[in-house]
Design a protein around this motif. Structure first.
Motif, PDB file in Angstrom:
ATOM      1  N   LEU A 483       0.613  -0.989  -0.240  1.00 48.13           N
ATOM      2  CA  LEU A 483       0.291   0.330  -0.210  1.00 48.13           C
ATOM      3  C   LEU A 483       1.061   1.388   0.314  1.00 48.13           C
ATOM      4  O   LEU A 483       0.896   2.445  -0.011  1.00 48.13           O
ATOM      5  CB  LEU A 483      -0.993  -0.173   1.762  1.00 48.13           C
ATOM      6  N   SER A 484       1.807   1.473   0.375  1.00 49.83           N
ATOM      7  CA  SER A 484       3.245   2.707   0.213  1.00 49.83           C
ATOM      8  C   SER A 484       3.372   3.285  -0.629  1.00 49.83           C
ATOM      9  O   SER A 484       3.668   4.391  -1.327  1.00 49.83           O
ATOM     10  CB  SER A 484       4.561   1.701   0.897  1.00 49.83           C
ATOM     11  N   PHE A 486       0.966   3.439  -3.347  1.00 47.73           N
ATOM     12  CA  PHE A 486       0.307   3.627  -3.952  1.00 47.73           C
ATOM     13  C   PHE A 486      -0.073   5.666  -3.423  1.00 47.73           C
ATOM     14  O   PHE A 486      -1.153   6.708  -3.183  1.00 47.73           O
ATOM     15  CB  PHE A 486      -1.514   3.302  -3.189  1.00 47.73           C
ATOM     16  N   ARG A 487       1.362   6.267  -3.480  1.00 47.69           N
ATOM     17  CA  ARG A 487       1.516   7.656  -3.547  1.00 47.69           C
ATOM     18  C   ARG A 487       0.374   8.233  -4.155  1.00 47.69           C
ATOM     19  O   ARG A 487      -0.091   9.259  -3.647  1.00 47.69           O
ATOM     20  CB  ARG A 487       2.751   8.039  -3.681  1.00 47.69           C
ATOM     21  N   LEU A 492     -10.422   6.486  -1.720  1.00 48.17           N
ATOM     22  CA  LEU A 492     -11.124   5.790  -1.062  1.00 48.17           C
ATOM     23  C   LEU A 492     -11.719   5.220  -0.884  1.00 48.17           C
ATOM     24  O   LEU A 492     -12.309   5.864  -0.475  1.00 48.17           O
ATOM     25  CB  LEU A 492      -9.394   5.194  -0.487  1.00 48.17           C
ATOM     26  N   PHE A 525      -2.376   4.375   3.106  1.00 46.58           N
ATOM     27  CA  PHE A 525      -2.592   4.612   1.866  1.00 46.58           C
ATOM     28  C   PHE A 525      -1.470   6.450   1.496  1.00 46.58           C
ATOM     29  O   PHE A 525      -2.107   7.015   2.643  1.00 46.58           O
ATOM     30  CB  PHE A 525      -3.280   4.650   1.153  1.00 46.58           C
ATOM     31  N   VAL A 528      -4.416   9.752   0.516  1.00 48.11           N
ATOM     32  CA  VAL A 528      -5.497   9.772   0.541  1.00 48.11           C
ATOM     33  C   VAL A 528      -5.536  10.597   1.460  1.00 48.11           C
ATOM     34  O   VAL A 528      -5.549  11.029   2.571  1.00 48.11           O
ATOM     35  CB  VAL A 528      -6.059   7.793   1.531  1.00 48.11           C
ATOM     36  N   CYS A 557      -5.542   9.055  10.054  1.00 43.96           N
ATOM     37  CA  CYS A 557      -4.737   9.241   8.701  1.00 43.96           C
ATOM     38  C   CYS A 557      -4.580  10.932   7.777  1.00 43.96           C
ATOM     39  O   CYS A 557      -5.431  11.882   8.091  1.00 43.96           O
ATOM     40  CB  CYS A 557      -6.769   8.661   7.141  1.00 43.96           C
TER      41      CYS A 557
END
Length: 593
Positions: A483-484, A486-487, A492, A525, A528, A557
């Motif tokens: 997941l890192s 998916f910059r 989402l 993510f 996001v 987040c």
């Protein structure tokens, strides 16, 4: 001399000895010898046609519906006469005189208006035990959709063919094939109409192109692709391949030339007299069976330059060899949904590589399916430069993604396994996620996951914020390093579903996931900024504390700006708008969740 379309239809209808509506129309053939007689007898002809259409609507053969509602319109004989007559013809019930014609008011122009709101039409066509009245209704519908005021209101047409076990024989009733072909040709010339063609009633065959005993189905043959064997269907009346520049040749599709099949009828022809403007075509069920094949070929040939949206739903097995031969230079949306059948990966990849204009692909499966791998796809140009949106179930999405090298402009991916029977396969979802950053590049902005509420789901989501090995029985890969990557994903969407209940997965389903685990998953993510989460993903046993726990998302987040909770309906976010960082949560959420 150029004649009006409705006049051409009525000439087809009434001047063929074997396709007469009745003796009444037989005696009226003189009306088509000149404009004056046509004008005089037209109300009487319309009256007969309206009666035939009304008969069809009273049964199950014809439905005229309010567009988009599937709610049938209520009308009487005279309403159909008005629609058939258009603006400029007086309905026969208003014409005085015993002969149906008032000489003093001949051709009196009145504004009738026809249908005053958008309509959909559903026609059920019998392919066995066809009666004369069935053919008459088809030809009368031809006349109805020839009227400009009717076409202006027409939005969707569904043609349902009812088949029987004798799939290779055409109905013996004269005029059936010509009438159906003419009807589809007219619809193919309309740009604002969505067309749906369905073949139903035939028994479904298990296995690709073979019956339950392993015998080849009529009109199919083995096709070798590397070490795999696929099967194909005949090309109907006239092979589409090679007739138009938009269709693949045998050389292009890496296939051996196919023997020319026997035409279904001497009247069948792929070539259409009306220029194609159809933009949306949906094919369902057994439409590739030999009895219907010429109609499909005709539509594909006619609309090859105009089609933008193509959908295949639960089609019979011959689509495997047919699909790679189709090319549509304007196609932007492609959907294929299959259930309980074999699916040829080679056919799908070949089609996609031949139609590079496609912007959106949706490929989903349900029930028990078998994905046939094909080594030969490595020879294709495995890139889709214009693809922007990809939607699929994991069991087809994973081999499809493995088959390509790049989706340079892919912006939106939806992984949805809600139709999969049995335990959710989180391993496939993980592997798909591992491929996406490499294939999609920096264009990927939106990611949607429909996650199964199974026993492993909480530990799987927990691995997104852990660097340790997974303790799951099947040793699912750790998500944190995946997941890192998916910059560039900014949006989402997390949905949740309980897998279809069986004696196995019922014991392994769970009530949801803890809110802290969900928030850590979202926080994995790195880019996001907006997230939508199904309320059903949250552990229902802690639902009473969920309102107090929601604020924890902002700490987990750090890049998040807007947060939605989707309600129990599953389609709409809760009222009150998003929760924006730095503001108070919408108060309506406190009781809605």
């Amino acid at each position: 001399m150029e004649l009006p379309e409705e006049l051409i239809s009525e000439i087809f209808l009434n001047l063929q000895e074997d396709v007469l509506l009745s003796e009444r129309l037989h005696d009226l053939r003189v009306a088509f010898t000149c404009k004056a007689l046509y004008r005089m007898f037209h109300p009487h002809i319309v009256s007969i046609q309206a009666g035939k259409l009304l008969w069809a609507t009273l049964g199950t053969k014809l439905r005229i519906e309010h567009s988009g509602t599937r709610r049938p319109m209520r009308f009487v004989d005279e309403d159909i006469q008005i629609a058939l007559g258009g603006s400029g013809w007086e309905p026969s019930s208003r014409i005085r005189g015993t002969s149906g014609v008032d000489n003093k008011q001949e051709g009196l122009p009145v504004h009738t208006g026809g249908f005053t709101s958008p309509i959909d039409i559903r026609l059920t066509v019998r392919c066995c035990s066809v009666g004369k009245r069935d053919v008459e209704a088809i030809w009368c519908l031809n006349s109805l959709i020839s009227r400009e005021d009717v076409v202006a209101q027409l939005r969707r047409v569904r043609v349902v063919f009812r088949l029987d076990s004798q799939l290779g024989a055409l109905p013996s009733q004269p005029g059936w094939e010509t009438g159906v072909s003419r009807l589809l040709e007219k619809i193919g010339g309309m740009d604002q109409v969505e067309l749906e063609v369905t073949g139903m009633g035939a028994s479904k065959k298990k296995g690709l192109g073979r019956n339950n005993g392993g015998e080849m189905l009529p009109g199919t043959r083995d096709v070798q692709h590397g070490s795999q064997t696929l099967h194909s269907g005949t090309m109907g009346a006239t092979s589409v391949a090679g007739k138009a520049g938009h269709l693949r040749s045998d050389k292009q599709s890496h296939r051996q030339p196919e023997p020319t099949p026997q035409p279904l009828s001497s009247q069948s022809s792929t070539k259409a007299a009306i220029q194609g403007h159809l933009t949306s075509l949906r094919l369902n069920g057994h439409v590739f069976r030999p009895i219907l094949r010429s109609f499909v070929d005709q539509l594909i040939y006619q609309s090859s330059s105009s089609l933008t949206n193509l959908q295949l739903h639960g089609c019979d097995l011959a689509w495997t060899d047919t699909l790679p031969q189709w090319m549509f230079p304007k196609l932007s949306h492609f959907t294929i949904e299959m259930a309980d059948s074999d699916i040829s990966l080679h056919a799908i990849v070949s089609f996609l590589c031949s139609n590079l204009s496609i912007l959106e692909v949706k490929i989903t499966t349900s029930g028990v399916v078998n994905i046939l791998q094909a080594p030969g796809i490595t020879s294709l140009a495995r890139t889709l430069p214009n693809l922007q949106r990809l939607h699929g179930t994991p069991e087809i999405l994973l081999p499809l993604i493995r088959s390509f090298m790049s989706f340079l402009n892919l912006e939106d991916v939806i992984i949805d396994e809600s139709n999969i029977i049995g335990l959710g396969n989180l391993g496939e979802i993980t592997e798909i996620l591992s491929h996406l950053p490499l294939l999609g590049g920096q264009a990927l902005r939106k990611l949607s996951l429909n996650l199964p509420l199974v026993e492993q789901i909480e530990e799987w989501m927990s691995s997104a914020s852990s660097s340790g090995d997974s303790a799951l029985p099947h040793s699912l890969p750790v998500l944190s390093s995946i997941l890192s990557g998916f910059r560039d994903v900014k949006y989402l969407d997390l949905r949740a579903h309980t897998p279809p209940q069986t004696s196995i997965n019922y014991l392994w389903s769970v009530s949801g996931v803890g809110s802290d685990v969900i928030f850590k998953f979202v926080g994995a993510f790195p880019g996001v900024e907006e997230v939508v989460i199904d309320v059903s993903l949250f552990d229902s046993s802690c639902r009473d504390r969920l309102w107090q726990n929601l604020a924890g998302i902002w700490e987990r987040c750090v890049h998040l700006r807007n947060f939605w909770v989707r309600g129990k309906g599953g389609d709409e976010a809760l009222e009150g708008g998003p929760w924006t960082r730095g503001q108070e949560a919408p108060t309506i959420w406190s009781w809605a969740i």
